[in-house]
Design an enzyme around this catalytic site. Structure first.
Site, PDB file in Angstrom:
ATOM      1  N   ASN A   1       0.565  -0.967   0.308  1.00 18.49           N
ATOM      2  CA  ASN A   1       0.000  -0.087  -0.113  1.00 18.49           C
ATOM      3  C   ASN A   1       0.844   1.284  -0.100  1.00 18.49           C
ATOM      4  O   ASN A   1       0.739   2.193  -0.876  1.00 18.49           O
ATOM      5  CB  ASN A   1      -0.758  -0.061   1.253  1.00 18.49           C
ATOM      6  CG  ASN A   1      -1.865  -1.124   1.344  1.00 18.49           C
ATOM      7  OD1 ASN A   1      -2.567  -1.307   0.476  1.00 18.49           O
ATOM      8  ND2 ASN A   1      -1.639  -1.948   2.234  1.00 18.49           N
TER       9      ASN A   1
ATOM     10  N   HIS B   1       0.314  -2.854  21.168  1.00 18.99           N
ATOM     11  CA  HIS B   1       0.181  -4.226  20.450  1.00 18.99           C
ATOM     12  C   HIS B   1       0.351  -5.220  20.953  1.00 18.99           C
ATOM     13  O   HIS B   1      -0.622  -6.329  21.772  1.00 18.99           O
ATOM     14  CB  HIS B   1       0.502  -4.086  19.128  1.00 18.99           C
ATOM     15  CG  HIS B   1      -0.103  -2.981  18.192  1.00 18.99           C
ATOM     16  ND1 HIS B   1       0.742  -2.383  17.299  1.00 18.99           N
ATOM     17  CD2 HIS B   1      -1.367  -2.441  18.218  1.00 18.99           C
ATOM     18  CE1 HIS B   1      -0.238  -1.309  16.873  1.00 18.99           C
ATOM     19  NE2 HIS B   1      -1.382  -1.486  17.343  1.00 18.99           N
TER      20      HIS B   1
ATOM     21  N   ASP C   1       9.115 -11.867  -6.796  1.00 19.41           N
ATOM     22  CA  ASP C   1       9.155 -11.264  -8.299  1.00 19.41           C
ATOM     23  C   ASP C   1       8.176 -10.300  -8.244  1.00 19.41           C
ATOM     24  O   ASP C   1       7.596  -9.699  -9.289  1.00 19.41           O
ATOM     25  CB  ASP C   1       8.611 -12.550  -9.071  1.00 19.41           C
ATOM     26  CG  ASP C   1       7.236 -13.006  -8.671  1.00 19.41           C
ATOM     27  OD1 ASP C   1       6.715 -12.501  -7.783  1.00 19.41           O
ATOM     28  OD2 ASP C   1       6.586 -13.558  -9.455  1.00 19.41           O
TER      29      ASP C   1
END
Ligand code: NAI
Length: 407
Positions: free
Chosen positions: A12, A207, A35
């Site tokens: 992203n 977290h 790749d």
């Protein structure tokens, strides 16, 4: 302009940064992952990349990267290298670019997580003294690709963002250059040192701490319940923080504060003000969005930005199990909490709360980090613990972090 920028990664963030910069600069996207570069090249073909910026006056940016490659030698012409890729991948980029980079290349890492500057210095070897590392506290945007390799969207842009420059002598040029690339927003606010960015890292507390609080051995008997899925509902992550989880978070954040104070005493002039407590971080970043700020638990339970966010789970409704391999443990422990723990060990500070979280988490993510309470596990090099690059004394750390050059 003639500025040549490399953007590293292929997810992203990397796609968005590539789209954003290709309009004005010679921008080459670099991915070393499998790749991916070839796939991206094929996906885009001869078309332009389309970036949508939600809420902006000019909300479509159409551009073409100058190249998409997995060839590290493109680093020889780069003025700026941006890493917009998850932190576990940073080391590979530093290592492969190192032989090619020219003097004074500015390497901006967003987000740097913890100890990114130390990893960079160690991978650059002799070249480190001539290179500039800029660690960002987070990614400047919330963003997603919508059509992989072809279209992406910026959902929101931060107003301000902290960044620190190593070595400090390169500050003005590095921050000026990066602000020029980013545009008006986010406004880059200088943080005095990368050690401050490293120890600020809120994700390394929140977290793993909340995961431990809910799923650790003191609250959830994983073994007994391994066969027994959760109810139809995924538990709430932030709104679900209870008194026990709060004590875990407070223990962790206090242990990091002890590291900060001891480092400040050891290095005259060192300022770690940005490495604040977790509660202070909430007050600074979510001002006005919380209805109860009297306690850390209150800040987390009543933060509007967190409304309805749940624990990462696997399986389907009625059959949920916690995802103990999610990036909340798999990324935030190795490239966050391990740095803080490693620093504490170097400073001979005990960290009972961080220890129990790491010892539990390393089993969840299949790494050997701590052995008999010490940072000596075989997978240490996969973490940002300074011990992973052979640093075990304050003097060695201070040298590699270039803290001596301050003031
Ligand atoms: P992403 O999950 O989309 O990144 C995927 C990319 O990581 C792949 O395309 C590949 O280039 C690389 N990668 C994946 N597995 C790999 C492997 N095994 N070896 C080497 N490279 C591998 O992540 P995204 O969304 O681009 O985020 C980048 C960083 O920014 C992350 O640390 C994320 O937590 C952070 N961030 C992202 C935000 C967002 O809105 N996307 C917001 C705030 C922070």
């Amino acid at each position: 302009t003639d500025t040549c920028v490399l953007v590293c990664g292929g997810g992203n963030a990397a796609q968005v940064v590539t789209g954003l910069l290709s309009v004005r600069y010679k921008t080459i996207a670099v991915s070393f992952f499998a790749d991916e570069a070839e796939k991206w090249k094929t996906a885009l073909g001869n078309d332009s990349f389309e970036l949508t910026v939600e809420g902006a006056a000019v909300n479509k940016i159409v551009s073409k990267p100058a190249g998409i490659t997995n060839d590290p030698s493109v680093a020889k012409d780069a003025d700026v290298i941006i890493l917009a890729v998850p932190s576990f991948a940073h080391g590979e980029y530093f290592e492969k670019f190192a032989p090619y980079m020219k003097l004074g290349t500015i390497v901006g890492v967003m987000p740097a997580r913890s100890g990114g500057d130390i990893l960079f210095s160690s991978k650059m070897g002799d070249k480190a003294k001539d290179m500039v590392f800029v660690g960002f506290e987070t990614l400047p945007w919330a963003c997603r690709f919508s059509e992989w390799g072809r279209k992406a969207t910026i959902l929101g842009t931060k107003n301000t963002i902290l960044a620190a420059v190593t070595p400090p002598t390169a500050k003005a040029k590095a921050l000026g250059t990066l602000q020029g690339l980013l545009g008006v927003y986010p406004f880059i606010v200088e943080s005095p040192t990368n050690l401050g960015i490293s120890l600020r890292n809120p994700g390394m507390i929140v977290h793993p701490g909340v995961m431990y609080g809910r799923w650790g051995p003191e609250s959830w008997d994983g073994k007994a319940k391994a066969e027994k899925p959760l109810d139809a509902e995924k538990p709430l992550f932030y709104q679900g923080v209870d008194d026990f989880t709060e004590t875990v978070l407070l223990g962790m954040t206090d242990e990091v504060q002890a590291v900060c104070r001891k480092m400040e005493r050891m290095v005259p002039g060192l300022c770690l003000k940005d490495a604040c407590t977790l509660k202070q971080w909430y007050l600074d970043c979510y001002d006005g969005q919380m209805t109860d700020t009297s306690t850390l638990k209150g800040c987390m339970n009543t933060n509007k930005a967190y409304d309805g966010l749940t624990h990462p789970c696997k399986g389907e409704a009625g059959n949920y199990m916690p995802d103990l391999n999610y990036r909340y443990l798999a990324e935030d422990v190795p490239t966050g909490l391990c740095f803080a723990k490693g620093m504490a060990e170097i400073l001979s500070l005990s960290t009972p709360t961080i220890d129990k979280v790491i010892i539990w988490a390393q089993g969840c993510i299949g790494l050997e980090i701590m052995v008999d309470g010490k940072m000596t596990g075989k997978d240490l090099a996969k973490t940002r613990a300074p011990q992973g690059v052979g640093i075990t004394t304050p003097a060695e750390f201070i040298k590699l972090a270039k803290l001596e050059t301050k003031g």
